[in-house]
Design an enzyme around this catalytic site. Structure first.
Site, PDB file in Angstrom:
ATOM      1  N   GLY A 138       2.628   2.436  10.759  1.00 45.66           N
ATOM      2  CA  GLY A 138       3.568   3.536  10.551  1.00 45.66           C
ATOM      3  C   GLY A 138       4.304   3.951  11.811  1.00 45.66           C
ATOM      4  N   LYS A 160       0.171   4.268  -0.286  1.00 42.10           N
ATOM      5  CA  LYS A 160      -0.434   5.485   0.273  1.00 42.10           C
ATOM      6  C   LYS A 160      -0.167   6.666  -0.672  1.00 42.10           C
ATOM      7  CE  LYS A 160      -0.111   3.308   4.722  1.00 42.10           C
ATOM      8  NZ  LYS A 160       0.050   3.401   6.167  1.00 42.10           N
ATOM      9  N   HIS A 208      -9.439   1.373   5.030  1.00 40.36           N
ATOM     10  CA  HIS A 208      -8.141   1.544   5.673  1.00 40.36           C
ATOM     11  C   HIS A 208      -8.290   2.507   6.855  1.00 40.36           C
ATOM     12  CE1 HIS A 208      -4.024   2.739   6.447  1.00 40.36           C
ATOM     13  NE2 HIS A 208      -3.677   1.595   5.891  1.00 40.36           N
ATOM     14  N   GLU A 238      -5.339  -4.665  10.925  1.00 41.58           N
ATOM     15  CA  GLU A 238      -4.314  -3.642  11.058  1.00 41.58           C
ATOM     16  C   GLU A 238      -4.545  -2.843  12.330  1.00 41.58           C
ATOM     17  OE1 GLU A 238      -2.465  -2.708   6.999  1.00 41.58           O
ATOM     18  OE2 GLU A 238      -4.178  -1.389   7.227  1.00 41.58           O
ATOM     19  N   GLU A 247      -6.594   4.872   7.894  1.00 43.52           N
ATOM     20  CA  GLU A 247      -6.375   6.297   7.602  1.00 43.52           C
ATOM     21  C   GLU A 247      -7.619   6.923   6.969  1.00 43.52           C
ATOM     22  OE1 GLU A 247      -2.698   5.661   5.521  1.00 43.52           O
ATOM     23  OE2 GLU A 247      -1.787   5.110   7.438  1.00 43.52           O
ATOM     24  N   SER A 279       3.528  -1.987  10.375  1.00 43.78           N
ATOM     25  CA  SER A 279       4.991  -2.036  10.548  1.00 43.78           C
ATOM     26  C   SER A 279       5.607  -3.389  10.194  1.00 43.78           C
ATOM     27  CB  SER A 279       5.374  -1.607  11.961  1.00 43.78           C
ATOM     28  OG  SER A 279       4.978  -0.265  12.193  1.00 43.78           O
ATOM     29  N   ASN A 307       0.869  -1.173   0.000  1.00 44.28           N
ATOM     30  CA  ASN A 307       0.000   0.000   0.000  1.00 44.28           C
ATOM     31  C   ASN A 307       0.907   1.224   0.000  1.00 44.28           C
ATOM     32  OD1 ASN A 307      -1.766   2.069   0.517  1.00 44.28           O
ATOM     33  ND2 ASN A 307      -2.279   1.418   2.594  1.00 44.28           N
TER      34      ASN A 307
HETATM   35  P1  PGA Z   1       2.879   0.407   7.659  1.00 46.68           P
HETATM   36  O1  PGA Z   1       1.404   0.600   7.072  1.00 46.68           O
HETATM   37  O2  PGA Z   1       3.421  -0.870   7.072  1.00 46.68           O
HETATM   38  O3  PGA Z   1       3.649   1.623   7.209  1.00 46.68           O
HETATM   39  O4  PGA Z   1       2.755   0.316   9.138  1.00 46.68           O
HETATM   40  C1  PGA Z   1       0.540  -0.494   6.939  1.00 46.68           C
HETATM   41  C2  PGA Z   1      -0.776  -0.042   6.355  1.00 46.68           C
HETATM   42  O5  PGA Z   1      -1.225   1.054   6.693  1.00 46.68           O
HETATM   43  O6  PGA Z   1      -1.387  -0.750   5.531  1.00 46.68           O
END
Ligand code: PGA
Length: 255
Positions: A176, A11, A98, A170, A100, A216, A9
């Site tokens: 992140g 983003k 997601h 998640e 976010e 992560s 992903n």
């Molecule tokens: P990350 O994000 O690997 O940077 O923690 C995962 C995600 O949001 O799908």
């Protein structure tokens, strides 16, 4: 058997030239990957270029996904993108819900359900994201929250739709942040999600549905996460932005 799916992903990262350059470096790095599905979710603007670059590299089997999709087919919805449009651009998957999107754009469980249904109705695969915040975990509400998110996301689906549905667990506190759920925490949540699906749709569907872990995931922890029996893949943000790092995740070491 559930075939592992390792998903990138990106983003809000990468211009079209950067995305095409990534594909050129990534494809040779995963030429020996076997028995794993690979997916890349670029920003909308780079979807078509990524799909084209994968075709040129003879890797049209690598799935391209949109990071989000709207549920109406067309109309006066400024800024939104429909299932038909992402298919046209080369997608075979969309991500829905997601964290976010839930956090910054106030997406609700019911909106996530509408988006997931629109995607499946259009013949796309959908990755439905669920997961608790740190506050919810610390106040003992992880399972309530995840159960609500999973059951509401699955409203009005039929059994036959499940070939196109993937879940991603998640935990928001792991996205992140560099903090990863321990393998035990991930496995516990995945088993729980499978049990929620089983309650609604029965054991066969629950046993077949792929549940990815996200938060992560990186080269240093992918093998232990993927060793969990109920973890069927990973949805990766930060560590997917570099083709070498993402190729290492795709080539995770099995058990
Ligand atoms: P990350 O994000 O690997 O940077 O923690 C995962 C995600 O949001 O799908």
């Amino acid at each position: 058997m559930r075939k592992p799916l390792i998903a990138a992903n990106w983003k809000m990262h990468k211009t079209i030239p950067e995305a095409v350059d990534y594909v050129k470096r990534f494809v040779p790095a995963v030429r020996n990957a076997a028995d794993v599905d690979i997916l890349i979710a670029p920003p909308f603007t780079a979807i078509s270029a990524v799909a084209g670059a994968l075709r040129t590299a003879q890797r049209a089997d690598i799935f391209v996904a949109a990071q989000d999709v709207f549920y109406e087919e067309k109309g006066a919805y400024t800024g939104e993108v429909s299932t038909g449009m992402i298919k046209d651009a080369g997608c075979s998957f969309a991500i829905a819900g997601h964290s976010e999107r839930r956090q910054y754009f106030h997406e609700t469980d019911s909106l996530v359900n509408k988006k997931a249904r629109a995607a499946v109705r259009a013949g796309l695969g959908v990755i439905i994201c669920v997961g608790e915040t740190l506050e919810e975990r610390n106040t003992g509400r992880t399972f309530d929250v995840v159960k609500r998110q999973v059951s509401e996301a699955l409203l009005e689906f039929e059994e036959a739709d499940f070939g196109n549905i993937v879940f991603a667990y998640e935990p928001v506190w792991a996205i992140g942040t560099g903090v990863t759920a321990t393998p035990d925490q991930a496995e516990e949540a995945h088993v729980f999600i499978r049990s929620v699906i089983k309650e609604i749709y029965g054991g066969e569907i629950a046993g077949d549905v792929r549940i990815l872990y996200g938060g992560s995931v990186k080269p240093e922890n992918v093998d232990e996460i993927m060793a969990c029996p109920d973890v069927d893949g990973a949805l990766v943000g930060g560590a997917s932005l570099d083709p070498e790092s993402f190729s290492r995740l795709v080539m995770f070491k099995k058990g």
